[in-house]
Design a protein around this motif. Structure first.
Motif, PDB file in Angstrom:
ATOM      1  N   PHE A  41      53.494  39.261  54.891  1.00 61.35           N
ATOM      2  CA  PHE A  41      54.334  39.827  53.842  1.00 61.35           C
ATOM      3  C   PHE A  41      53.687  41.078  53.250  1.00 61.35           C
ATOM      4  O   PHE A  41      52.490  41.322  53.411  1.00 61.35           O
ATOM      5  CB  PHE A  41      54.567  38.788  52.735  1.00 61.35           C
ATOM      6  N   ASP A  42      54.486  41.857  52.534  1.00 62.32           N
ATOM      7  CA  ASP A  42      53.964  43.065  51.895  1.00 62.32           C
ATOM      8  C   ASP A  42      53.066  42.722  50.712  1.00 62.32           C
ATOM      9  O   ASP A  42      52.038  43.369  50.504  1.00 62.32           O
ATOM     10  CB  ASP A  42      55.123  43.949  51.419  1.00 62.32           C
ATOM     11  N   TYR A  43      53.496  41.759  49.908  1.00 61.36           N
ATOM     12  CA  TYR A  43      52.723  41.329  48.744  1.00 61.36           C
ATOM     13  C   TYR A  43      52.773  39.815  48.648  1.00 61.36           C
ATOM     14  O   TYR A  43      53.668  39.164  49.189  1.00 61.36           O
ATOM     15  CB  TYR A  43      53.291  41.921  47.443  1.00 61.36           C
ATOM     16  N   VAL A  44      51.797  39.269  47.899  1.00 60.09           N
ATOM     17  CA  VAL A  44      51.785  37.839  47.612  1.00 60.09           C
ATOM     18  C   VAL A  44      51.714  37.663  46.103  1.00 60.09           C
ATOM     19  O   VAL A  44      50.920  38.324  45.429  1.00 60.09           O
ATOM     20  CB  VAL A  44      50.604  37.133  48.287  1.00 60.09           C
ATOM     21  N   VAL A  45      52.566  36.794  45.588  1.00 59.73           N
ATOM     22  CA  VAL A  45      52.581  36.475  44.162  1.00 59.73           C
ATOM     23  C   VAL A  45      52.323  34.992  44.008  1.00 59.73           C
ATOM     24  O   VAL A  45      53.019  34.168  44.626  1.00 59.73           O
ATOM     25  CB  VAL A  45      53.940  36.841  43.525  1.00 59.73           C
ATOM     26  N   THR A  46      51.331  34.649  43.205  1.00 57.03           N
ATOM     27  CA  THR A  46      51.061  33.242  42.920  1.00 57.03           C
ATOM     28  C   THR A  46      51.297  32.985  41.438  1.00 57.03           C
ATOM     29  O   THR A  46      51.228  33.889  40.622  1.00 57.03           O
ATOM     30  CB  THR A  46      49.620  32.844  43.276  1.00 57.03           C
TER      31      THR A  46
ATOM     32  N   GLY B 214      43.576  44.791  52.407  1.00 55.78           N
ATOM     33  CA  GLY B 214      44.532  45.877  52.227  1.00 55.78           C
ATOM     34  C   GLY B 214      45.839  45.486  51.591  1.00 55.78           C
ATOM     35  O   GLY B 214      46.679  46.344  51.318  1.00 55.78           O
ATOM     36  N   GLY B 215      46.050  44.204  51.333  1.00 55.00           N
ATOM     37  CA  GLY B 215      47.304  43.731  50.739  1.00 55.00           C
ATOM     38  C   GLY B 215      47.127  43.362  49.281  1.00 55.00           C
ATOM     39  O   GLY B 215      46.060  42.888  48.863  1.00 55.00           O
ATOM     40  N   LEU B 216      48.175  43.547  48.511  1.00 55.32           N
ATOM     41  CA  LEU B 216      48.136  43.259  47.077  1.00 55.32           C
ATOM     42  C   LEU B 216      48.450  41.790  46.802  1.00 55.32           C
ATOM     43  O   LEU B 216      49.430  41.236  47.303  1.00 55.32           O
ATOM     44  CB  LEU B 216      49.151  44.119  46.339  1.00 55.32           C
ATOM     45  N   LEU B 217      47.596  41.188  45.988  1.00 56.70           N
ATOM     46  CA  LEU B 217      47.802  39.824  45.506  1.00 56.70           C
ATOM     47  C   LEU B 217      47.976  39.871  43.991  1.00 56.70           C
ATOM     48  O   LEU B 217      47.156  40.463  43.283  1.00 56.70           O
ATOM     49  CB  LEU B 217      46.611  38.935  45.852  1.00 56.70           C
ATOM     50  N   PHE B 218      49.042  39.271  43.508  1.00 55.67           N
ATOM     51  CA  PHE B 218      49.260  39.113  42.071  1.00 55.67           C
ATOM     52  C   PHE B 218      49.119  37.630  41.739  1.00 55.67           C
ATOM     53  O   PHE B 218      49.818  36.798  42.322  1.00 55.67           O
ATOM     54  CB  PHE B 218      50.658  39.571  41.667  1.00 55.67           C
ATOM     55  N   ALA B 219      48.227  37.321  40.820  1.00 53.66           N
ATOM     56  CA  ALA B 219      48.043  35.938  40.385  1.00 53.66           C
ATOM     57  C   ALA B 219      48.502  35.852  38.932  1.00 53.66           C
ATOM     58  O   ALA B 219      47.832  36.367  38.022  1.00 53.66           O
ATOM     59  CB  ALA B 219      46.579  35.522  40.521  1.00 53.66           C
ATOM     60  N   LEU B 220      49.653  35.227  38.742  1.00 54.38           N
ATOM     61  CA  LEU B 220      50.244  35.123  37.413  1.00 54.38           C
ATOM     62  C   LEU B 220      49.947  33.762  36.794  1.00 54.38           C
ATOM     63  O   LEU B 220      49.654  32.789  37.486  1.00 54.38           O
ATOM     64  CB  LEU B 220      51.765  35.318  37.497  1.00 54.38           C
ATOM     65  N   SER B 221      50.076  33.707  35.498  1.00 48.03           N
ATOM     66  CA  SER B 221      49.896  32.452  34.775  1.00 48.03           C
ATOM     67  C   SER B 221      50.924  31.430  35.221  1.00 48.03           C
ATOM     68  O   SER B 221      52.049  31.768  35.608  1.00 48.03           O
ATOM     69  CB  SER B 221      50.030  32.713  33.270  1.00 48.03           C
ATOM     70  N   GLY B 222      50.538  30.160  35.139  1.00 48.84           N
ATOM     71  CA  GLY B 222      51.478  29.093  35.447  1.00 48.84           C
ATOM     72  C   GLY B 222      52.416  28.787  34.303  1.00 48.84           C
ATOM     73  O   GLY B 222      53.436  28.120  34.492  1.00 48.84           O
ATOM     74  N   ASN B 223      52.095  29.279  33.098  1.00 46.58           N
ATOM     75  CA  ASN B 223      53.005  29.094  31.971  1.00 46.58           C
ATOM     76  C   ASN B 223      54.255  29.939  32.196  1.00 46.58           C
ATOM     77  O   ASN B 223      54.160  31.144  32.473  1.00 46.58           O
ATOM     78  CB  ASN B 223      52.334  29.513  30.663  1.00 46.58           C
ATOM     79  N   PRO B 224      55.448  29.345  32.095  1.00 47.99           N
ATOM     80  CA  PRO B 224      56.668  30.069  32.458  1.00 47.99           C
ATOM     81  C   PRO B 224      56.853  31.384  31.714  1.00 47.99           C
ATOM     82  O   PRO B 224      57.211  32.400  32.313  1.00 47.99           O
ATOM     83  CB  PRO B 224      57.784  29.082  32.119  1.00 47.99           C
ATOM     84  N   GLY B 225      56.617  31.385  30.396  1.00 48.46           N
ATOM     85  CA  GLY B 225      56.797  32.602  29.621  1.00 48.46           C
ATOM     86  C   GLY B 225      55.876  33.707  30.085  1.00 48.46           C
ATOM     87  O   GLY B 225      56.283  34.865  30.247  1.00 48.46           O
ATOM     88  N   ALA B 226      54.611  33.393  30.318  1.00 44.98           N
ATOM     89  CA  ALA B 226      53.639  34.380  30.781  1.00 44.98           C
ATOM     90  C   ALA B 226      53.938  34.828  32.205  1.00 44.98           C
ATOM     91  O   ALA B 226      53.770  36.000  32.548  1.00 44.98           O
ATOM     92  CB  ALA B 226      52.230  33.789  30.689  1.00 44.98           C
ATOM     93  N   CYS B 227      54.363  33.899  33.027  1.00 43.14           N
ATOM     94  CA  CYS B 227      54.717  34.221  34.415  1.00 43.14           C
ATOM     95  C   CYS B 227      55.883  35.203  34.453  1.00 43.14           C
ATOM     96  O   CYS B 227      55.859  36.205  35.180  1.00 43.14           O
ATOM     97  CB  CYS B 227      55.068  32.926  35.146  1.00 43.14           C
TER      98      CYS B 227
END
Length: 426
Positions: free
Chosen positions: A261-266, A309-322
């Protein structure tokens, strides 16, 4: 990277940076997307990959602006209330028909709105300003109102001349743009390929949405929320299986996803607990950490890194923050890759619709509902805006931006908001 020592965290060696700096860092690692051609019927919402120019003038023939009679305008110079000029009608021209008749002085042709004006005619007299008579088998039209050259005639190239810019690169294609493309016969449209984005939720507490509830566990809602946000931004989301609280498994899953994939979001696993695996993963060898703390609430632990070389975004598991993290960081990356002229959501100054008392030394993004009262836009903060609260997301169409150090805000104060995708005003 040089960071202030303020707001640091010992376990993950966090140093906070501003939202603007964090956005700048991820956009520096965002490449333009490749071009693909799609059928016009599938081009709605896509972003134009190249500028397009008119392949021919529009209209490409002289067009009648109304139902009436095509005439030589000089024939009407003596028209008036006391004098009627009579012209012999030699043809009737419906839309799509091209007349073989040359309109010379003394002649006229019945013509419909949008039809091609015949040669020789330089004006059209509206039907309501005429009357008819028949004489020896010929039909004559009577005119009592003078018209000038070009009256009710749309000239060739009136809307666009051949070679003029039709649509600029980066333009998102809506109804008007699709109509313009169809008018010029552009049936294969060069658009930017949608970035494919993998969505991975982490946490052993997660259930799939079709599983029954179990004590201490919750259903995985973040993945579906992120998929919608990514799709609204112009990306193509793919929800992968959730990952248990194991760093090794998470690393393999992320690496496999980055290769496809182009990016990964967790979502989840970026806080400071013993099982926050993404916080550990981004500190491993071979990872270029862009940031792992942002001066924002909610979502201060939002993290971004470059792996292979790929972008990883690691977001909070809290829905509002995510939710907020996706709007502030992932959306502009998608839009930048698509070549959008404005990758960020619009920011407006409005009126605060209710008192707001929470104070913080980080910029706070408060879920809110906008409404119009007496011609002014008001933003009313959500009654419950905790990071872990999910339900108020559905009732919000904007985010109130509260700068750090702002004191208590009162109803009627001027504030800035970020207008969310699809937000309506009622």
């Amino acid at each position: 990277m040089k960071h202030s020592d303020d707001y640091s965290n010992n376990k993950f060696k966090r140093s906070a940076i501003s939202v603007e700096e964090a956005q700048k860092r991820v956009l520096e690692h965002t490449a333009s997307g490749t071009t693909e051609f799609v059928p016009l019927s599938e081009a709605h919402g896509r972003f134009l990959a190249v500028p397009l120019h008119a392949p021919h003038p529009f209209p490409h023939f002289r067009r009648s602006g109304m139902d009436g009679y095509a005439v030589v305008s000089a024939d009407t110079k003596n028209c008036g209330e006391d004098e009627t000029v009579w012209l012999r009608v030699v043809d009737e021209i419906p839309c799509g028909h091209v007349s073989d008749c040359m309109i010379a002085s003394g002649l006229a042709a019945r013509i419909m709105t949008g039809a091609q004006v015949p040669e020789g005619a330089d004006a059209v007299v509206m039907l309501e300003a005429t009357r008819l008579r028949e004489d020896s088998g010929d039909v004559f039209v009577g005119l009592r109102k003078k018209v000038g050259p070009g009256n009710n005639v749309t000239p060739i190239g009136f809307e666009l001349r051949e070679g003029e810019l039709l649509l600029e690169q980066g333009r998102q294609l809506g109804a008007g743009e699709i109509s313009a493309l169809a008018t010029f016969g552009i049936h294969k449209v060069p658009v930017v390929r949608k970035p494919r984005i993998a969505i991975i939720s982490t946490g052993s507490e997660l259930l799939s949405v079709d599983e029954p509830l179990q004590p201490g566990r919750i259903r995985n809602s973040n993945s579906f929320m992120l998929a919608v946000q990514i799709r609204e931004a112009g990306g193509e989301p793919c929800i992968l299986d959730a990952v248990q609280d194991d760093v090794g498994t998470a690393r393999r899953t992320v690496l496999d996803a980055l290769s496809e994939f182009d990016y990964v979001v967790t979502s989840g696993g970026v806080s400071v607990g013993d099982y926050d695996i993404m916080g550990d993963l981004v500190r491993q060898e071979g990872v270029d950490l862009l940031f792992n703390k942002v001066t924002m609430r909610p979502g201060s632990v939002t993290t971004a890194a470059v792996i292979n070389g790929g972008l990883l975004f690691a977001l909070s598991g809290n829905p509002g923050a995510c939710f907020v993290g996706c709007e502030l960081f992932i959306r502009p990356v998608i839009r930048t890759m698509l070549g959008a002229r404005q990758p960020f959501l619009p920011q407006w100054e409005v009126v605060l619709g209710a008192d707001y008392h929470r104070v913080n030394n980080f910029t706070r993004f408060v879920r809110a509902k906008a409404e119009i009262r007496d011609g002014r836009i008001y933003a009313v903060p959500a009654a419950v805006d905790e990071s872990s609260v999910m339900i108020s997301i559905k009732d919000s169409d904007c985010l109130i931006v509260i700068p750090p150090g702002t004191g208590q805000l009162r109803k009627g104060d001027k504030i800035d908001i970020i207008k969310l995708e699809g937000g309506g005003w009622s």
